[in-house]
Design a protein around this motif. Structure first.
Motif, short mmCIF file in Angstrom:
data_model
loop_
_atom_site.label_atom_id
_atom_site.label_comp_id
_atom_site.label_asym_id
_atom_site.label_seq_id
_atom_site.Cartn_x
_atom_site.Cartn_y
_atom_site.Cartn_z
N PHE A 1 36.59 45.32 49.33
CA PHE A 1 37.48 44.34 49.93
C PHE A 1 38.84 44.32 49.23
O PHE A 1 38.91 44.28 47.99
CB PHE A 1 36.83 42.96 49.85
N GLN A 2 39.90 44.37 50.03
CA GLN A 2 41.24 44.43 49.45
C GLN A 2 41.65 43.11 48.80
O GLN A 2 42.50 43.07 47.91
CB GLN A 2 42.28 44.83 50.51
N GLY A 3 41.04 41.99 49.24
CA GLY A 3 41.32 40.69 48.63
C GLY A 3 40.34 40.36 47.52
O GLY A 3 39.82 39.24 47.45
N TRP A 4 40.09 41.33 46.64
CA TRP A 4 39.13 41.18 45.54
C TRP A 4 39.47 39.93 44.71
O TRP A 4 40.64 39.71 44.38
CB TRP A 4 39.19 42.42 44.66
N PRO A 5 38.47 39.09 44.37
CA PRO A 5 38.76 37.86 43.62
C PRO A 5 39.41 38.13 42.28
O PRO A 5 39.05 39.09 41.58
CB PRO A 5 37.37 37.22 43.44
N GLU A 6 40.37 37.29 41.91
CA GLU A 6 41.07 37.47 40.65
C GLU A 6 40.16 37.20 39.45
O GLU A 6 40.43 37.69 38.35
CB GLU A 6 42.29 36.54 40.59
N THR A 7 39.10 36.42 39.65
CA THR A 7 38.21 36.08 38.55
C THR A 7 37.18 37.16 38.25
O THR A 7 36.39 37.01 37.32
CB THR A 7 37.48 34.76 38.87
N VAL A 8 37.16 38.22 39.05
CA VAL A 8 36.19 39.31 38.86
C VAL A 8 36.96 40.60 38.56
O VAL A 8 37.92 40.92 39.27
CB VAL A 8 35.32 39.50 40.13
N ASP A 9 36.54 41.30 37.52
CA ASP A 9 37.19 42.57 37.18
C ASP A 9 37.09 43.54 38.35
O ASP A 9 36.05 43.66 39.00
CB ASP A 9 36.54 43.20 35.94
N LYS A 10 38.18 44.25 38.60
CA LYS A 10 38.22 45.20 39.72
C LYS A 10 37.31 46.40 39.44
O LYS A 10 37.06 46.73 38.28
CB LYS A 10 39.67 45.64 39.96
N PRO A 11 36.84 47.06 40.49
CA PRO A 11 35.84 48.14 40.34
C PRO A 11 36.45 49.46 39.87
O PRO A 11 36.19 50.51 40.45
CB PRO A 11 35.25 48.25 41.74
N GLU A 12 37.24 49.40 38.80
CA GLU A 12 37.80 50.63 38.25
C GLU A 12 36.73 51.46 37.54
O GLU A 12 36.86 52.67 37.41
CB GLU A 12 38.94 50.29 37.30
N ILE A 13 35.68 50.77 37.08
CA ILE A 13 34.51 51.45 36.52
C ILE A 13 33.29 50.82 37.18
O ILE A 13 32.95 49.67 36.90
CB ILE A 13 34.43 51.31 34.99
N ALA A 14 32.65 51.55 38.08
CA ALA A 14 31.52 51.02 38.84
C ALA A 14 30.41 52.06 38.90
O ALA A 14 30.66 53.27 38.79
CB ALA A 14 31.97 50.61 40.24
N PHE A 15 29.19 51.56 39.12
CA PHE A 15 28.03 52.46 39.16
C PHE A 15 27.16 52.10 40.35
O PHE A 15 26.71 50.95 40.48
CB PHE A 15 27.22 52.35 37.87
N LEU A 16 26.96 53.05 41.24
CA LEU A 16 26.10 52.85 42.40
C LEU A 16 24.65 52.77 41.95
O LEU A 16 24.13 53.71 41.34
CB LEU A 16 26.29 54.00 43.40
N ASN A 17 24.00 51.66 42.26
CA ASN A 17 22.67 51.43 41.74
C ASN A 17 21.77 50.92 42.87
O ASN A 17 22.21 50.71 43.99
CB ASN A 17 22.72 50.41 40.59
N ILE A 18 20.52 50.71 42.53
CA ILE A 18 19.54 50.14 43.45
C ILE A 18 18.84 49.00 42.73
O ILE A 18 18.42 49.14 41.58
CB ILE A 18 18.51 51.19 43.90
N GLY A 19 18.73 47.87 43.39
CA GLY A 19 18.05 46.72 42.80
C GLY A 19 16.59 46.67 43.20
O GLY A 19 16.27 46.52 44.38
N THR A 20 15.70 46.84 42.23
CA THR A 20 14.26 46.73 42.45
C THR A 20 13.66 45.93 41.31
O THR A 20 14.22 45.88 40.21
CB THR A 20 13.58 48.11 42.49
N PRO A 21 12.52 45.28 41.52
CA PRO A 21 11.88 44.51 40.44
C PRO A 21 11.16 45.42 39.45
O PRO A 21 9.93 45.52 39.44
CB PRO A 21 10.91 43.60 41.19
N GLY A 22 11.92 46.10 38.63
CA GLY A 22 11.34 47.03 37.66
C GLY A 22 11.34 48.45 38.19
O GLY A 22 11.91 48.76 39.24
#
Length: 414
Positions: A74-95
């Motif tokens: 999203f181009q209107g990324w919230p100012e209170t959240v660091d921008k995704p200049e370093i991001a990692f594609l992940n998967i959320g699973t319970p363990g």
């Protein structure tokens, strides 16, 4: 009679105590996540996931499934959240119920962090291998440095079979084939036991000394130095020298046994290939937006202009992974999670085909219990009460066009 009442009271107290104790030991397995507790603005104004597909609903142990789709930064990324200049594609699973065998963004393998650009759309795919039997909630997820995990839509999947049959073979760069699930497991047990025993020995030596009150009295009276004897100092030096010797010898033998090693790769991938969306021929202006608390509905006044050469209709509003559809325009055939799909949740005051060159102002309502179930309504209590989402228009040929919207949201309580 009094004696009988006393016995009944004691038995009742014992039964209550047993019940409370049993409840303390009851710890059900967590199989889903706390995505509902993540702030609504985080889910609405950071990563927008769409066109998601879980290739299978049921997967045997050792079999694979893929999660694929697209996400819009999203181009209107919230100012209170660091921008995704370093991001990692992940998967959320319970363990570790699945293992990730590969992740791709824009067709490029991404085993490490990537840099994402605001306002861009990316296509992704993650290959998973089933490991632990059970029913598991599986999410797309993006970990952002400084911003934490941004959880996408999740779907229940079932892993069948037995975990004892799971294998994870790989071939190393030297040509050796090993099973990562059991590789060097005895060695792992040995080192855990060794350091645990060493720690217990250290504790046992000092526990035999006067503790707590006698030591406190000695320190307060200025005799703290007398608590440490020459023997204690020798024992401490012995533990230190022994620990250093163990580490040095084990390091030397390991280097001799494995002369060829490669460090963990921790670089940053830049210039990720973006997904080319169709040229936008529709413009949308949000005149106002309100959230009606009693009706669990968001209402928008939109001014829509069609600059294309084909008539269009509004078929979907997607925000925080919840999809509100107008069934007369678009029906989901992908098996999207039911709790995130409001199949009749989108109504438009005039959703007749908007002809090329025409401008129309319409009232759009997105209503469903998901506003409360997924705590998206909490947005109205934020200091910066704004919503964001994706509008999908469909033309006469069935082609879809995505338009982003972002505006303040005013609550109404009547």
């Amino acid at each position: 009679m009094k004696l009988l009442k006393d016995k009944v009271a004691k038995l009742s107290f014992v039964a209550l105590l047993i019940t409370i104790t049993a409840a303390m030991f009851y710890t059900p397995t967590a199989s889903a996540h706390g995505e509902k507790s993540q702030a609504a603005f985080m889910r609405m104004r950071t990563i927008h996931w769409f066109d998601l597909n879980w290739s299978k609903d049921q997967v045997p142990v050792n079999d694979t499934m893929t999660i694929s789709g697209k996400f819009f930064v999203f181009q209107g990324w919230p100012e209170t959240v660091d921008k995704p200049e370093i991001a990692f594609l992940n998967i959320g699973t319970p363990g570790a119920v699945y293992i990730r065998q590969g992740s791709w963004i824009g067709g490029q393998l991404v085993p490490r962090s990537v840099s994402l650009e605001l306002g861009e759309t990316y296509e992704f795919k993650v290959l998973l291998k089933a490991r632990r039997p059970g029913d598991w909630h599986v999410h797309a997820m993006m970990n952002v440095k400084g911003g934490g995990p941004i959880i996408g839509p999740g779907k229940w999947t079932t892993v069948t079979g037995s975990m004892k049959d799971f294998v994870n073979p790989i071939t190393t760069l030297t040509g050796q084939t090993i099973d990562l699930e059991t590789y060097n497991l005895e060695n792992t047990y040995f080192w855990h036991a060794l350091w645990y025993a060493l720690g217990l020995a250290w504790m046992a030596y000092w526990v035999r000394k006067p503790q707590f009150v006698p030591r406190s009295i000695a320190v307060e009276s200025g005799k703290g130095n007398a608590l440490i004897t020459p023997t204690d100092r020798k024992v401490g030096i012995g533990f230190m020298v022994g620990t250093i010797a163990i580490v040095a010898v084990s390091m030397q033998t390991t280097n001799e046994k494995f002369p060829v090693t490669t460090p963990l790769q921790a670089g940053l991938l830049r210039g990720m290939k973006t997904y080319e969306m169709p040229a936008r021929t529709i413009s949308v202006k949000v005149d106002d937006a309100t959230y009606r608390v009693p009706g669990r509905a968001m209402q928008m006044t939109l001014t829509i202009t069609n600059n294309g050469d084909s008539a269009v209709r509004l078929g979907e509003f997607n925000t925080a992974g919840v999809r509100f559809l107008d069934p007369a325009v678009h029906e989901d055939t992908t098996g999207y999670p039911d709790d995130l799909l409001a199949e009749e949740g989108l109504t438009v005051s005039d959703n007749s085909p908007l002809a090329p060159g025409q401008t129309r102002t319409v009232q759009v309502t997105a209503s469903d219990a998901a506003w409360e179930v997924y705590r998206l309504a909490d947005l109205i209590y934020d200091p910066d009460s704004r919503f964001a989402g994706l509008l999908f228009f469909t033309d006469e040929s069935g082609n879809r066009q995505m338009i982003t919207v972002d505006a303040p949201l005013i609550p109404t309580f009547i």
